[in-house]
Design a protein around this motif. Structure first.
Motif, mmCIF file in Angstrom:
data_model
loop_
_atom_site.group_PDB
_atom_site.id
_atom_site.type_symbol
_atom_site.label_atom_id
_atom_site.label_comp_id
_atom_site.label_asym_id
_atom_site.label_seq_id
_atom_site.Cartn_x
_atom_site.Cartn_y
_atom_site.Cartn_z
ATOM 1 N N ASP A 1 -32.101 -51.101 26.833
ATOM 2 C CA ASP A 1 -32.029 -52.411 26.195
ATOM 3 C C ASP A 1 -32.896 -53.440 26.907
ATOM 4 N N LEU A 2 -33.096 -53.262 28.194
ATOM 5 C CA LEU A 2 -33.792 -54.259 28.997
ATOM 6 C C LEU A 2 -35.297 -54.284 28.783
ATOM 7 N N LYS A 3 -35.865 -53.144 28.548
ATOM 8 C CA LYS A 3 -37.315 -53.098 28.431
ATOM 9 C C LYS A 3 -37.732 -52.082 27.392
ATOM 10 N N ARG A 4 -38.947 -52.214 26.963
ATOM 11 C CA ARG A 4 -39.505 -51.241 26.044
ATOM 12 C C ARG A 4 -39.773 -49.947 26.794
ATOM 13 N N PRO A 5 -39.423 -48.819 26.215
ATOM 14 C CA PRO A 5 -39.679 -47.557 26.906
ATOM 15 C C PRO A 5 -41.174 -47.340 27.148
ATOM 16 N N HIS A 6 -41.489 -46.706 28.234
ATOM 17 C CA HIS A 6 -42.864 -46.365 28.571
ATOM 18 C C HIS A 6 -43.393 -45.367 27.544
ATOM 19 N N ARG A 7 -44.693 -45.357 27.314
ATOM 20 C CA ARG A 7 -45.260 -44.464 26.307
ATOM 21 C C ARG A 7 -45.016 -42.985 26.637
ATOM 22 N N TYR A 8 -44.752 -42.698 27.900
ATOM 23 C CA TYR A 8 -44.402 -41.329 28.301
ATOM 24 C C TYR A 8 -43.182 -40.837 27.524
ATOM 25 N N PHE A 9 -42.277 -41.754 27.223
ATOM 26 C CA PHE A 9 -41.038 -41.421 26.511
ATOM 27 C C PHE A 9 -41.167 -41.652 25.010
ATOM 28 N N GLY A 10 -42.386 -41.700 24.497
ATOM 29 C CA GLY A 10 -42.632 -42.020 23.089
ATOM 30 C C GLY A 10 -41.873 -41.160 22.099
ATOM 31 N N ASP A 11 -41.747 -39.857 22.379
ATOM 32 C CA ASP A 11 -41.058 -38.956 21.449
ATOM 33 C C ASP A 11 -39.556 -38.892 21.682
ATOM 34 N N LEU A 12 -39.079 -39.547 22.693
ATOM 35 C CA LEU A 12 -37.660 -39.490 23.030
ATOM 36 C C LEU A 12 -36.888 -40.542 22.250
ATOM 37 N N SER A 13 -35.816 -40.128 21.610
ATOM 38 C CA SER A 13 -34.964 -41.051 20.868
ATOM 39 C C SER A 13 -33.870 -41.576 21.796
ATOM 40 N N PHE A 14 -34.009 -42.812 22.243
ATOM 41 C CA PHE A 14 -33.023 -43.377 23.149
ATOM 42 C C PHE A 14 -31.639 -43.515 22.518
ATOM 43 N N PRO A 15 -31.543 -43.883 21.241
ATOM 44 C CA PRO A 15 -30.191 -43.903 20.633
ATOM 45 C C PRO A 15 -29.530 -42.518 20.640
ATOM 46 N N ARG A 16 -30.306 -41.455 20.341
ATOM 47 C CA ARG A 16 -29.738 -40.101 20.378
ATOM 48 C C ARG A 16 -29.383 -39.698 21.802
ATOM 49 N N LEU A 17 -30.199 -40.112 22.762
ATOM 50 C CA LEU A 17 -29.916 -39.820 24.167
ATOM 51 C C LEU A 17 -28.637 -40.513 24.607
#
Length: 79
Positions: A16-32
């Motif tokens: 929530d604090l920051k935009r994910p780094h592009r390294y994590f582009g394919d990772l779904s944070f809500p699913r995680l």
């Protein structure tokens, strides 16, 4: 604020604090967050007492610190 919320369900997270780094582009944070993504590796555990995946050196340093500070503890009674 949500950052200091004691309830983990409504507390602000790193995602929530920051935009994910592009390294994590394919990772779904809500699913995680919802634990819907399987781990990439799951260790085989023999039983509830299996500690084979723990670093033995980390535990030996705890024993070493106990030995070093096993002297007169009377100085610390007031704490």
């Amino acid at each position: 604020t949500r950052l200091w919320d004691v309830n983990p369900a409504t507390r602000m997270t790193c995602a929530d604090l920051k935009r994910p780094h592009r390294y994590f582009g394919d990772l779904s944070f809500p699913r995680l967050r919802e634990k819907q993504i399987p781990p990439p590796w799951k260790p085989h555990i023999r039983d509830h007492m299996d500690t084979s995946h723990f670093d033995v050196a980390a535990f030996s340093s705890v024993r070493e610190s106990q030995r070093l500070f096993a002297g007169d503890q009377a100085l610390f009674r007031a704490f």
